[in-house]
Design an enzyme around this catalytic site. Structure first.
Site, short mmCIF file in Angstrom:
data_model
loop_
_atom_site.label_atom_id
_atom_site.label_comp_id
_atom_site.label_asym_id
_atom_site.label_seq_id
_atom_site.Cartn_x
_atom_site.Cartn_y
_atom_site.Cartn_z
N GLN A 40 45.45 -65.35 -48.91
CA GLN A 40 44.88 -64.61 -50.03
C GLN A 40 45.30 -63.14 -50.09
O GLN A 40 45.18 -62.51 -51.13
CB GLN A 40 43.36 -64.73 -50.00
CG GLN A 40 42.86 -66.14 -50.27
CD GLN A 40 41.36 -66.29 -50.13
OE1 GLN A 40 40.86 -66.55 -49.05
NE2 GLN A 40 40.64 -66.10 -51.22
N HIS A 143 43.16 -71.80 -43.24
CA HIS A 143 42.30 -71.33 -44.32
C HIS A 143 42.92 -71.75 -45.66
O HIS A 143 43.48 -70.94 -46.38
CB HIS A 143 42.13 -69.80 -44.25
CG HIS A 143 40.98 -69.28 -45.06
ND1 HIS A 143 39.93 -68.58 -44.52
CD2 HIS A 143 40.72 -69.36 -46.39
CE1 HIS A 143 39.07 -68.24 -45.46
NE2 HIS A 143 39.54 -68.71 -46.62
N GLU A 189 35.84 -73.94 -44.02
CA GLU A 189 35.20 -74.73 -45.08
C GLU A 189 35.79 -76.13 -45.26
O GLU A 189 36.35 -76.47 -46.30
CB GLU A 189 35.26 -73.95 -46.41
CG GLU A 189 34.55 -72.60 -46.32
CD GLU A 189 34.59 -71.80 -47.61
OE1 GLU A 189 35.25 -72.25 -48.58
OE2 GLU A 189 33.96 -70.74 -47.67
N TYR A 316 27.10 -68.44 -49.88
CA TYR A 316 27.20 -67.58 -51.06
C TYR A 316 26.05 -67.75 -52.04
O TYR A 316 25.59 -66.79 -52.63
CB TYR A 316 28.52 -67.87 -51.80
CG TYR A 316 29.74 -67.38 -51.07
CD1 TYR A 316 30.25 -66.11 -51.30
CD2 TYR A 316 30.40 -68.19 -50.15
CE1 TYR A 316 31.38 -65.65 -50.65
CE2 TYR A 316 31.53 -67.74 -49.48
CZ TYR A 316 32.01 -66.47 -49.73
OH TYR A 316 33.13 -66.03 -49.05
N GLU A 383 31.01 -65.81 -43.66
CA GLU A 383 31.38 -65.32 -44.99
C GLU A 383 30.13 -65.19 -45.83
O GLU A 383 29.29 -66.09 -45.85
CB GLU A 383 32.34 -66.26 -45.74
CG GLU A 383 33.79 -66.16 -45.35
CD GLU A 383 34.68 -67.07 -46.18
OE1 GLU A 383 34.37 -67.28 -47.38
OE2 GLU A 383 35.68 -67.58 -45.65
N GLU A 436 42.17 -65.35 -55.43
CA GLU A 436 41.00 -66.21 -55.32
C GLU A 436 41.31 -67.60 -55.88
O GLU A 436 40.73 -68.07 -56.86
CB GLU A 436 39.81 -65.57 -56.07
CG GLU A 436 38.47 -66.28 -55.90
CD GLU A 436 38.06 -66.49 -54.45
OE1 GLU A 436 37.46 -67.54 -54.16
OE2 GLU A 436 38.36 -65.62 -53.61
N TRP A 437 42.32 -68.24 -55.25
CA TRP A 437 42.68 -69.63 -55.52
C TRP A 437 42.88 -69.88 -57.02
O TRP A 437 43.67 -69.21 -57.65
CB TRP A 437 41.65 -70.57 -54.89
CG TRP A 437 41.35 -70.20 -53.46
CD1 TRP A 437 40.17 -69.78 -52.94
CD2 TRP A 437 42.29 -70.16 -52.37
NE1 TRP A 437 40.29 -69.49 -51.60
CE2 TRP A 437 41.57 -69.71 -51.22
CE3 TRP A 437 43.64 -70.46 -52.22
CZ2 TRP A 437 42.17 -69.57 -49.96
CZ3 TRP A 437 44.24 -70.31 -50.98
CH2 TRP A 437 43.51 -69.88 -49.88
N PHE A 445 36.45 -59.76 -54.95
CA PHE A 445 35.44 -59.84 -53.90
C PHE A 445 35.51 -58.66 -52.93
O PHE A 445 34.65 -58.52 -52.07
CB PHE A 445 35.63 -61.12 -53.08
CG PHE A 445 35.04 -62.36 -53.69
CD1 PHE A 445 33.75 -62.78 -53.35
CD2 PHE A 445 35.76 -63.12 -54.59
CE1 PHE A 445 33.21 -63.94 -53.90
CE2 PHE A 445 35.23 -64.29 -55.15
CZ PHE A 445 33.94 -64.69 -54.80
#
Length: 477
Positions: A40, A143, A189, A316, A383, A436-437, A445
């Site tokens: 990222q 990741h 994740e 989150y 996170e 962010e994907w 962020f």
């Protein structure tokens, strides 16, 4: 902009929780950090021998990323990591969670293939610079950046050989970087890695379960290698970053809603935590999914059980949950069979995620009661952060909403700690604005603004100054 009127009160509660109940050894054991991931922020997408990841392919395919941007440059941290380290030193950050890229270290991806020593030299220089700056490195092996060649020549994480390829890659990282890494994470994740790989409804029938199974096997193989070959040399720790939203029943007197909320937690968090702590999948999943859920061999159960040195969770947002309307168990989502609802008073982030800080406390209590009480270990929040709409530099620099979000979530984390939950670390997401994907570069962020371009500029926001003051205030309690 969210209501800031209670910020002072919340700040007082946060510090008061420390002062009255935590001013013993636990206060000094608590550590604050910040997190990023290589894919990222690194950029340098095909430099120094790196090959493409699946996300490189996706981002270069028109229509898959909402703003049609890529991570080719992103924050350019591959070339600017010393600048990032200097920022962390300036703002008092001493714990940094990062990741390394499989496709950079092992360009051909597969077990037995050649190591890219340019990548090893880069990451050693990075990690050594962190050590010299007195910043502790927490390193993710994976990741969301699987080498594209594994998907092109096979089926990626679906492939039966995926655990073998990952174990080989992990072994290389442990061997060549391990003296500079006190904490490793295998996967970030795994729930997201499993569920969001299924773009077509028919794929969601078995694909999420096969991917999750392979990830758990790969995780356990890597942990076994580290513990057998390297832990006695480097005395490090290893685990995996799970992710969870808190789930509450819409009506806590309605049995269907109560069961739906629990099912949501089981199919997201228990799916991975149960094998790691108890050696097998949750009984509820076995009952609902049936033969579509893979089975572990007895040896695999032994390998997976106990394969973490801490419980790491990313968090989150949260939801109210009620019984869904599915009549047939044909996909993962039908298996879960829930409807998610927001409270009217909840605000929403720029990702449209509900801001429900009470979920932090309840999730930590849930984790403690379900897994950690009987398997004592530290819980780390690895996170937690917020995307804020920042249309210009002025709006970015004065990011009061990010400060508010971080403050209220930390407030509830400390409430859980005051109730006996052994939570000892918190990592804010993220140090920098990043790719962010599927949202590309549009969602921000970071506590540091990135002005994207060929030479990305870093502009600290108010939130990193606030975070720095928080760390300093706790030192002096």
């Amino acid at each position: 902009t969210w209501d800031m009127r209670n910020m002072g009160r919340i700040s007082f509660i946060f510090l008061f929780a420390f002062a009255i109940g935590l001013c013993d050894k636990t206060l000094y054991d608590f550590q604050f950090g910040i997190a990023t991931s290589a894919m990222q922020i690194e950029g340098a997408w095909l430099e120094d021998g790196k090959t493409m990841t699946v996300w490189d392919v996706i981002s270069h395919t028109l229509g898959y990323v909402v703003d049609n941007t890529t991570s080719d440059i992103a924050a350019d941290s591959y070339h600017r990591f010393r600048e990032d380290i200097a920022l962390m030193r300036e703002y008092g950050i001493r714990h940094y969670r990062l990741s390394v890229q499989w496709a950079r270290i092992l360009p051909n991806g597969v077990a037995g293939s050649a190591i890219n020593y340019k990548a090893i030299s880069h990451y050693r220089a990075f990690l050594l610079a962190l050590k010299e700056a007195n910043i502790v490195a927490y390193v993710n092996l994976f990741h969301n950046d699987i080498p594209a060649i594994l998907a092109i020549n096979g089926t990626g994480k679906m492939d039966e050989e995926f655990p073998m390829h990952f174990a080989y890659y992990a072994d290389i990282c442990f061997k060549l970087l391990g003296d500079l890494v006190p904490v490793w994470f295998t996967f970030d994740e795994p729930w997201c890695q499993s569920v969001y790989e299924s773009s077509q409804p028919y794929e969601a029938n078995t694909k999420p379960y096969k991917i999750a199974h392979n990830i758990l096997l790969a995780h356990s193989e890597a942990v076994y290698i580290y513990r057998e070959k390297y832990m006695h040399l480097y005395h490090g720790k290893i685990g995996v970053n799970l992710i969870a939203e808190m789930a509450w029943p819409v009506n806590d007197t309605n049995q269907e809603d109560i069961e739906a909320a629990e099912r949501n937690l089981v199919f997201q968090l228990g799916w991975f935590a149960d094998p790691i702590f108890f050696g097998d999948y949750p009984e509820l999943m076995k009952k609902i999914v049936g033969s579509r859920l893979p089975e572990f061999t007895e040896r695999q159960k032994e390998m997976i059980k106990g394969s973490v040195d801490f419980f790491a969770v990313n968090h989150y947002f949260s939801y109210l949950i009620k019984q869904g309307k599915s009549k047939a168990n044909t996909t993962y989502w039908h298996d879960v069979n829930v409807t998610k609802i927001d409270k009217k008073e909840w605000k929403h982030t720029d990702m449209d995620w509900p801001v429900a800080p009470e979920g932090m406390q309840d999730l930590l209590l849930y984790i403690h009661n379900k897994w950690v009480k009987t398997n004592p270990m530290e819980i780390w929040v690895t996170e937690n952060g917020v995307a804020v709409s920042e249309q210009n530099i002025s709006a970015a620099v004065h990011d009061a909403d990010r400060i508010y979000f971080t403050q209220v979530y930390l407030d509830h984390l400390m409430m859980a700690k005051a109730k006996g939950v052994p939570v000892t670390k918190y990592f804010a997401w993220s140090l920098l604005d990043n790719f962010e994907w599927g949202c590309g570069l549009a969602k921000r962020f970071g506590m540091v603004r990135i002005e994207y371009g060929q030479s990305p500029k870093r502009i600290p926001k108010s939130s990193i100054l606030w975070y720095s003051h928080l760390l300093l205030s706790l030192i002096h309690l």
